[in-house]
Design a protein around this motif. Sequence first.
Motif, PDB file in Angstrom:
ATOM      1  N   ILE A  17      22.361  20.775  58.240  1.00  0.00           N
ATOM      2  CA  ILE A  17      22.334  21.982  57.300  1.00  0.00           C
ATOM      3  C   ILE A  17      22.135  21.471  56.072  1.00  0.00           C
ATOM      4  CG2 ILE A  17      23.081  24.242  56.303  1.00  0.00           C
ATOM      5  CD1 ILE A  17      22.748  24.528  59.246  1.00  0.00           C
ATOM      6  N   GLU A  18      23.067  20.606  55.602  1.00  0.00           N
ATOM      7  CA  GLU A  18      23.123  19.848  54.356  1.00  0.00           C
ATOM      8  C   GLU A  18      21.783  19.026  53.747  1.00  0.00           C
ATOM      9  OE1 GLU A  18      27.527  19.026  52.954  1.00  0.00           O
ATOM     10  OE2 GLU A  18      26.281  17.662  53.894  1.00  0.00           O
ATOM     11  N   ARG A  19      21.216  18.418  55.032  1.00  0.00           N
ATOM     12  CA  ARG A  19      19.887  17.474  54.752  1.00  0.00           C
ATOM     13  C   ARG A  19      18.809  18.422  54.905  1.00  0.00           C
ATOM     14  NH1 ARG A  19      22.286  14.609  59.316  1.00  0.00           N
ATOM     15  NH2 ARG A  19      20.827  15.753  60.638  1.00  0.00           N
ATOM     16  N   THR A  20      18.659  19.663  55.433  1.00  0.00           N
ATOM     17  CA  THR A  20      17.598  20.700  55.255  1.00  0.00           C
ATOM     18  C   THR A  20      17.792  21.197  53.951  1.00  0.00           C
ATOM     19  OG1 THR A  20      17.957  21.357  57.715  1.00  0.00           O
ATOM     20  CG2 THR A  20      16.829  22.781  56.368  1.00  0.00           C
ATOM     21  N   LEU A  21      18.912  21.518  53.402  1.00  0.00           N
ATOM     22  CA  LEU A  21      18.975  22.022  51.940  1.00  0.00           C
ATOM     23  C   LEU A  21      18.565  20.908  51.049  1.00  0.00           C
ATOM     24  CD1 LEU A  21      20.023  23.974  49.776  1.00  0.00           C
ATOM     25  CD2 LEU A  21      22.104  22.891  50.019  1.00  0.00           C
ATOM     26  N   ASN A  22      18.741  19.629  51.170  1.00  0.00           N
ATOM     27  CA  ASN A  22      18.321  18.638  50.123  1.00  0.00           C
ATOM     28  C   ASN A  22      16.712  18.587  50.295  1.00  0.00           C
ATOM     29  OD1 ASN A  22      20.885  18.037  49.430  1.00  0.00           O
ATOM     30  ND2 ASN A  22      21.124  16.044  50.811  1.00  0.00           N
ATOM     31  N   LEU A  23      16.258  18.689  51.560  1.00  0.00           N
ATOM     32  CA  LEU A  23      14.808  18.576  51.758  1.00  0.00           C
ATOM     33  C   LEU A  23      14.197  19.819  51.088  1.00  0.00           C
ATOM     34  CD1 LEU A  23      14.510  16.963  55.114  1.00  0.00           C
ATOM     35  CD2 LEU A  23      13.399  16.003  53.256  1.00  0.00           C
ATOM     36  N   ALA A  24      14.701  21.077  51.482  1.00  0.00           N
ATOM     37  CA  ALA A  24      14.101  22.156  50.968  1.00  0.00           C
ATOM     38  C   ALA A  24      14.148  22.305  49.375  1.00  0.00           C
ATOM     39  CB  ALA A  24      14.853  23.407  51.479  1.00  0.00           C
ATOM     40  N   ASN A  25      15.145  21.848  48.619  1.00  0.00           N
ATOM     41  CA  ASN A  25      15.115  21.613  47.235  1.00  0.00           C
ATOM     42  C   ASN A  25      14.047  20.771  46.654  1.00  0.00           C
ATOM     43  OD1 ASN A  25      17.217  23.381  46.636  1.00  0.00           O
ATOM     44  ND2 ASN A  25      18.852  21.771  46.794  1.00  0.00           N
ATOM     45  N   TYR A  26      13.819  19.732  47.495  1.00  0.00           N
ATOM     46  CA  TYR A  26      12.875  18.739  46.925  1.00  0.00           C
ATOM     47  C   TYR A  26      11.461  19.249  47.075  1.00  0.00           C
ATOM     48  CZ  TYR A  26      10.099  14.274  47.096  1.00  0.00           C
ATOM     49  OH  TYR A  26       9.021  13.316  47.039  1.00  0.00           O
ATOM     50  N   ILE A  27      11.258  20.003  48.169  1.00  0.00           N
ATOM     51  CA  ILE A  27       9.764  20.630  48.363  1.00  0.00           C
ATOM     52  C   ILE A  27       9.940  21.888  47.384  1.00  0.00           C
ATOM     53  CG2 ILE A  27       8.395  21.770  49.839  1.00  0.00           C
ATOM     54  CD1 ILE A  27      10.019  20.387  52.250  1.00  0.00           C
ATOM     55  N   GLN A  28      11.019  22.631  47.058  1.00  0.00           N
ATOM     56  CA  GLN A  28      10.621  23.870  46.194  1.00  0.00           C
ATOM     57  C   GLN A  28      10.519  23.285  44.681  1.00  0.00           C
ATOM     58  OE1 GLN A  28      13.046  24.424  43.245  1.00  0.00           O
ATOM     59  NE2 GLN A  28      11.888  26.462  43.181  1.00  0.00           N
ATOM     60  N   LYS A  29      10.975  22.111  44.310  1.00  0.00           N
ATOM     61  CA  LYS A  29      10.617  21.389  42.972  1.00  0.00           C
ATOM     62  C   LYS A  29       9.235  21.229  42.988  1.00  0.00           C
ATOM     63  CE  LYS A  29      14.821  18.969  42.158  1.00  0.00           C
ATOM     64  NZ  LYS A  29      15.434  17.749  42.371  1.00  0.00           N
ATOM     65  N   HIS A  30       8.376  20.822  43.888  1.00  0.00           N
ATOM     66  CA  HIS A  30       6.904  20.639  43.789  1.00  0.00           C
ATOM     67  C   HIS A  30       6.053  21.614  44.022  1.00  0.00           C
ATOM     68  CE1 HIS A  30       8.591  16.407  44.527  1.00  0.00           C
ATOM     69  NE2 HIS A  30       7.393  16.132  44.094  1.00  0.00           N
ATOM     70  N   VAL A  31       6.454  22.821  44.955  1.00  0.00           N
ATOM     71  CA  VAL A  31       5.829  24.183  45.307  1.00  0.00           C
ATOM     72  C   VAL A  31       6.076  25.159  44.441  1.00  0.00           C
ATOM     73  CG1 VAL A  31       4.835  22.691  47.290  1.00  0.00           C
ATOM     74  CG2 VAL A  31       6.769  24.551  47.387  1.00  0.00           C
ATOM     75  N   ILE A  51       8.868  26.710  52.818  1.00  0.00           N
ATOM     76  CA  ILE A  51       9.666  25.690  52.288  1.00  0.00           C
ATOM     77  C   ILE A  51      10.742  25.397  53.495  1.00  0.00           C
ATOM     78  CG2 ILE A  51      11.388  24.828  50.738  1.00  0.00           C
ATOM     79  CD1 ILE A  51       9.750  26.484  48.792  1.00  0.00           C
ATOM     80  N   ILE A  52      11.479  26.492  53.773  1.00  0.00           N
ATOM     81  CA  ILE A  52      12.527  26.137  55.026  1.00  0.00           C
ATOM     82  C   ILE A  52      12.019  25.679  56.246  1.00  0.00           C
ATOM     83  CG2 ILE A  52      14.440  27.034  55.926  1.00  0.00           C
ATOM     84  CD1 ILE A  52      14.858  28.847  53.276  1.00  0.00           C
ATOM     85  N   GLN A  53      11.257  26.325  56.581  1.00  0.00           N
ATOM     86  CA  GLN A  53      10.477  25.365  57.898  1.00  0.00           C
ATOM     87  C   GLN A  53      10.178  24.481  57.809  1.00  0.00           C
ATOM     88  OE1 GLN A  53       6.600  27.992  58.311  1.00  0.00           O
ATOM     89  NE2 GLN A  53       7.804  29.897  59.117  1.00  0.00           N
ATOM     90  N   ASP A  54       9.468  23.614  56.643  1.00  0.00           N
ATOM     91  CA  ASP A  54       9.230  22.389  56.447  1.00  0.00           C
ATOM     92  C   ASP A  54      10.291  21.409  56.466  1.00  0.00           C
ATOM     93  OD1 ASP A  54       6.579  23.257  56.723  1.00  0.00           O
ATOM     94  OD2 ASP A  54       6.094  22.228  54.627  1.00  0.00           O
ATOM     95  N   ALA A  55      11.361  21.635  55.919  1.00  0.00           N
ATOM     96  CA  ALA A  55      12.544  21.249  55.551  1.00  0.00           C
ATOM     97  C   ALA A  55      13.230  21.035  56.993  1.00  0.00           C
ATOM     98  CB  ALA A  55      13.528  21.693  54.677  1.00  0.00           C
ATOM     99  N   ASP A  56      13.184  21.960  57.782  1.00  0.00           N
ATOM    100  CA  ASP A  56      13.981  21.995  59.188  1.00  0.00           C
ATOM    101  C   ASP A  56      13.136  21.054  59.927  1.00  0.00           C
ATOM    102  OD1 ASP A  56      16.020  23.121  60.914  1.00  0.00           O
ATOM    103  OD2 ASP A  56      14.605  24.502  61.607  1.00  0.00           O
ATOM    104  N   LYS A  57      11.917  20.910  60.138  1.00  0.00           N
ATOM    105  CA  LYS A  57      11.249  20.153  60.745  1.00  0.00           C
ATOM    106  C   LYS A  57      11.077  18.828  60.388  1.00  0.00           C
ATOM    107  CE  LYS A  57       8.115  23.578  62.799  1.00  0.00           C
ATOM    108  NZ  LYS A  57       8.635  24.982  62.300  1.00  0.00           N
ATOM    109  N   LEU A  58      11.387  18.481  59.210  1.00  0.00           N
ATOM    110  CA  LEU A  58      11.245  17.045  58.870  1.00  0.00           C
ATOM    111  C   LEU A  58      12.699  16.456  59.266  1.00  0.00           C
ATOM    112  CD1 LEU A  58       9.819  17.255  54.990  1.00  0.00           C
ATOM    113  CD2 LEU A  58       8.803  16.088  56.993  1.00  0.00           C
ATOM    114  N   ASP A  59      13.795  17.179  59.330  1.00  0.00           N
ATOM    115  CA  ASP A  59      14.792  16.818  59.988  1.00  0.00           C
ATOM    116  C   ASP A  59      14.628  16.219  61.122  1.00  0.00           C
ATOM    117  OD1 ASP A  59      17.457  15.643  58.953  1.00  0.00           O
ATOM    118  OD2 ASP A  59      18.455  17.317  60.372  1.00  0.00           O
TER     119      ASP A  59
END
Length: 330
Positions: free
Chosen positions: A31-45, A129-137
């Motif tokens: 969950i924490e890694r998904t949040l980190n990735l989602a925050n990272y993607i959100q900053k860009h998009v 964003i959350i779909q992408d973060a979840d899949k990247l993990d």
Amino acid sequence: MNDNKLLTDELKSKIVPMFESDNTGHDIYHIERTLNLANYIQKHVGGDKVVVVIGSLLHDVHRSIQNEQTGKFCEPKNSLDKVSNILDSIESVNLTKEQRAKILHCVEFHEGYTDEEKEKYSDIIEAKIIQDADKLDEIGAIGMGRHFVYGGKYKSKMWDPDCPITKRDLLDESVDDPSDIHYVIHKCYEIKNTLLNFQISKEVAQSREKFTIYFVNQFIEEWEKLNLIQEETLDKDLNKEVLWGPVNIAKAFRHGGIVCKPMYNDDIKCSNKDNEDISFEEANSTVAFLDSKAKFEVINDNKFAQEFLVQFYKEWYGIDYDSDRRLKQI
Ligand SMILES: [Fe+2]
């Protein structure tokens, strides 16, 4: 302290107990890694930061329901009552009606859209964003670790040398993966090329794919060199192994799945002992054990375990993680 930090801490305190017994790879660290990735993607998009934070932290509540009950899969849409109750209890932010609706949508659809739903909801950026973060993990060093743990637990084949990896395996969804190694390369290819919504997510996937291909090539080379003909017998005493290349790294994660040892528990000291060669039993996680072994690989001039761990830590702690700092500790 900014609002999102307060919000994240508040929500984490509510959900940590829900994921304590997870053994499906959807634990609080996922969950924490998904949040980190989602925050990272959100900053860009772009998109609503608060929706992204809350949606990421609550996206797998359905898994906790599954664990509490019979172990049978619980659909994300069947977690929405529980998610609503959590939203009602939040004190650090006042959610608007629109934010609330978006969060529930993110949770319900984080695993993807059907064609019909895609038309209806394709403009919800936070859900994408959350779909992408979840899949990247699911890919890279952590994705492989998660899958090897699962493979050990459910006794899948680690590798089948009689089934070389073909392009058809990568493209054809109807073909079952004959081994864990087939699965990790197939999943990586599928996610990077067909399932991600944003270019920035594809860039993250690209570096993870590069490492996965490197791992798999080294794995197959090592397997042939060691003349391992059939499915490995999981040696109960992993501590006797001397070569910490990809085959034994995969074996260690699988063994962790069998004996229910955590993959990693975020303890920077990694073990109860400092700078000592710890046994698998003494290590508080599979990665802690590998970390100890990696130090001794220097003597053997074998850097693979270190390369694996640097990639793993980078994925665990975030895109901007200072791997050099961690390297010096190895
Ligand atoms: Fe997830």
